[in-house]
Design a protein around this motif. Sequence first.
Motif, PDB file in Angstrom:
ATOM      1  N   GLY A  24       0.806  -1.211   0.000  1.00 26.64           N
ATOM      2  CA  GLY A  24       0.000   0.000   0.000  1.00 26.64           C
ATOM      3  C   GLY A  24       0.838   1.258   0.000  1.00 26.64           C
ATOM      4  O   GLY A  24       0.470   2.260  -0.622  1.00 26.64           O
ATOM      5  N   LEU A  25       1.986   1.193   0.660  1.00 29.38           N
ATOM      6  CA  LEU A  25       2.854   2.356   0.784  1.00 29.38           C
ATOM      7  C   LEU A  25       3.568   2.693  -0.518  1.00 29.38           C
ATOM      8  O   LEU A  25       3.733   3.864  -0.873  1.00 29.38           O
ATOM      9  CB  LEU A  25       3.874   2.107   1.898  1.00 29.38           C
ATOM     10  CG  LEU A  25       4.813   3.245   2.286  1.00 29.38           C
ATOM     11  CD1 LEU A  25       4.035   4.510   2.638  1.00 29.38           C
ATOM     12  CD2 LEU A  25       5.680   2.818   3.461  1.00 29.38           C
ATOM     13  N   VAL A  26       3.988   1.676  -1.263  1.00 32.79           N
ATOM     14  CA  VAL A  26       4.800   1.920  -2.463  1.00 32.79           C
ATOM     15  C   VAL A  26       3.962   1.954  -3.746  1.00 32.79           C
ATOM     16  O   VAL A  26       4.519   2.036  -4.841  1.00 32.79           O
ATOM     17  CB  VAL A  26       5.909   0.853  -2.617  1.00 32.79           C
ATOM     18  CG1 VAL A  26       6.780   0.807  -1.379  1.00 32.79           C
ATOM     19  CG2 VAL A  26       5.329  -0.528  -2.904  1.00 32.79           C
ATOM     20  N   ALA A  27       2.653   1.924  -3.614  1.00 36.68           N
ATOM     21  CA  ALA A  27       1.775   1.800  -4.783  1.00 36.68           C
ATOM     22  C   ALA A  27       2.040   2.853  -5.850  1.00 36.68           C
ATOM     23  O   ALA A  27       1.924   2.580  -7.042  1.00 36.68           O
ATOM     24  CB  ALA A  27       0.313   1.849  -4.347  1.00 36.68           C
ATOM     25  N   THR A  28       2.387   4.078  -5.442  1.00 33.32           N
ATOM     26  CA  THR A  28       2.594   5.149  -6.425  1.00 33.32           C
ATOM     27  C   THR A  28       4.070   5.512  -6.605  1.00 33.32           C
ATOM     28  O   THR A  28       4.376   6.480  -7.302  1.00 33.32           O
ATOM     29  CB  THR A  28       1.821   6.412  -6.006  1.00 33.32           C
ATOM     30  OG1 THR A  28       2.287   6.856  -4.719  1.00 33.32           O
ATOM     31  CG2 THR A  28       0.330   6.145  -5.932  1.00 33.32           C
ATOM     32  N   MET A  29       4.976   4.755  -6.008  1.00 28.53           N
ATOM     33  CA  MET A  29       6.401   5.026  -6.156  1.00 28.53           C
ATOM     34  C   MET A  29       6.893   4.380  -7.452  1.00 28.53           C
ATOM     35  O   MET A  29       6.657   3.196  -7.694  1.00 28.53           O
ATOM     36  CB  MET A  29       7.168   4.515  -4.938  1.00 28.53           C
ATOM     37  CG  MET A  29       6.746   5.224  -3.650  1.00 28.53           C
ATOM     38  SD  MET A  29       7.571   4.622  -2.149  1.00 28.53           S
ATOM     39  CE  MET A  29       9.203   5.362  -2.328  1.00 28.53           C
ATOM     40  N   LYS A  30       7.550   5.162  -8.294  1.00 30.75           N
ATOM     41  CA  LYS A  30       7.814   4.736  -9.669  1.00 30.75           C
ATOM     42  C   LYS A  30       9.086   3.919  -9.859  1.00 30.75           C
ATOM     43  O   LYS A  30       9.208   3.170 -10.819  1.00 30.75           O
ATOM     44  CB  LYS A  30       7.866   5.980 -10.575  1.00 30.75           C
ATOM     45  CG  LYS A  30       6.547   6.738 -10.619  1.00 30.75           C
ATOM     46  CD  LYS A  30       6.651   7.983 -11.471  1.00 30.75           C
ATOM     47  CE  LYS A  30       5.333   8.735 -11.498  1.00 30.75           C
ATOM     48  NZ  LYS A  30       5.408   9.984 -12.298  1.00 30.75           N
TER      49      LYS A  30
END
Length: 343
Positions: free
Chosen positions: A142-148
């Motif tokens: 959930g934490l890294v969902a938007t980290m590219k």
Amino acid sequence: MPVSENRLDKKDLAKYPFLKETKAFVSRMGVPLDSLIRSQSGVGVRIKENAAQRIRDSLGYSDFELQPDNESVEDEILSYAVARMIVSCLNDRMIMDRLARYEAERAYHYLQTEAPAKKAYVARSFGLDVDAAEMGVVFYVGLVATMKDPKWRLVNRDVSHGVVQISAEEYDELLRERIRLVIRSQLPLEIPGPIAMRLRPYADAVSAAYQEKILEQYGEVDEGSYPPCMEAIIRAVSEGTNIPHTARFSLTAFLHIIGLKEPQIVEVFARAPDFDISRTMYQVEHISGRGGTEYTPPGCQTMKTYGLCVNRDATCKEISHPLSYYKRKKKAQKKEINESAGQ
């Protein structure tokens, strides 16, 4: 020894104004925030101006420096609270996202040289344990969902028995992202009408600064500078051709980043045979920042993978991103205009 509220001084709260202790500190100051906002002079005006400047700073990160005197430190704390109110008045997803990223980046900056106990306290306030070497896989995903960066993808991690191995440096980056997500999730705030009216001039100034920032980066929107790939997608839509999702995403993100408003982007897709205004508006809003993530168009290599890299010209051979093409074309056109005008 654990850090407690009474061991956090004013400078700590100015560095990390999102901590729960900050609200208690503001209450102890004895000056209601709404009174400061209603004020037309002195401290009230200074706090509102500082808050607006804080948001403008978030549009293009500046240096993070705290003033040494106590009054300025208190101003830092109050300006954070008022900045959240100003962006809530605007209710612009992009500006709220920029402020959340700025505050997280600012905190990350200070945490790099923070005392270990205070750093651990800030992390625990956000549900993280920087002293650990692992993190539960569900929380991690959930934490890294938007980290590219590909390094955050679960397939690239060391996962065992439901936990992901995390290095100390990675924990710092994850804490920064966690702070961003939490701050962003709290926006917009509900602002009473009378307060919103008092903040409107500052909100309008911030909105103007945001538009100016976009123009500085990309200038007035110029269709003649679109890269061939984007021109091809627009032409296909205009001719009534159904285009794949990858093309819709790429074009929407491109048009958003160069400065088109959401309704203008929706109009581009209006000629598509499967056009549905509600669905299209939802997709455009999501790509433009719904949920706190402002997407950028894919680079040239990805466009090739999608089969969308078409009609390549000489400029295409020198760049690696559609936005770079657009900037270069606009710069070349401006140079030609200036030369023809004898400037």
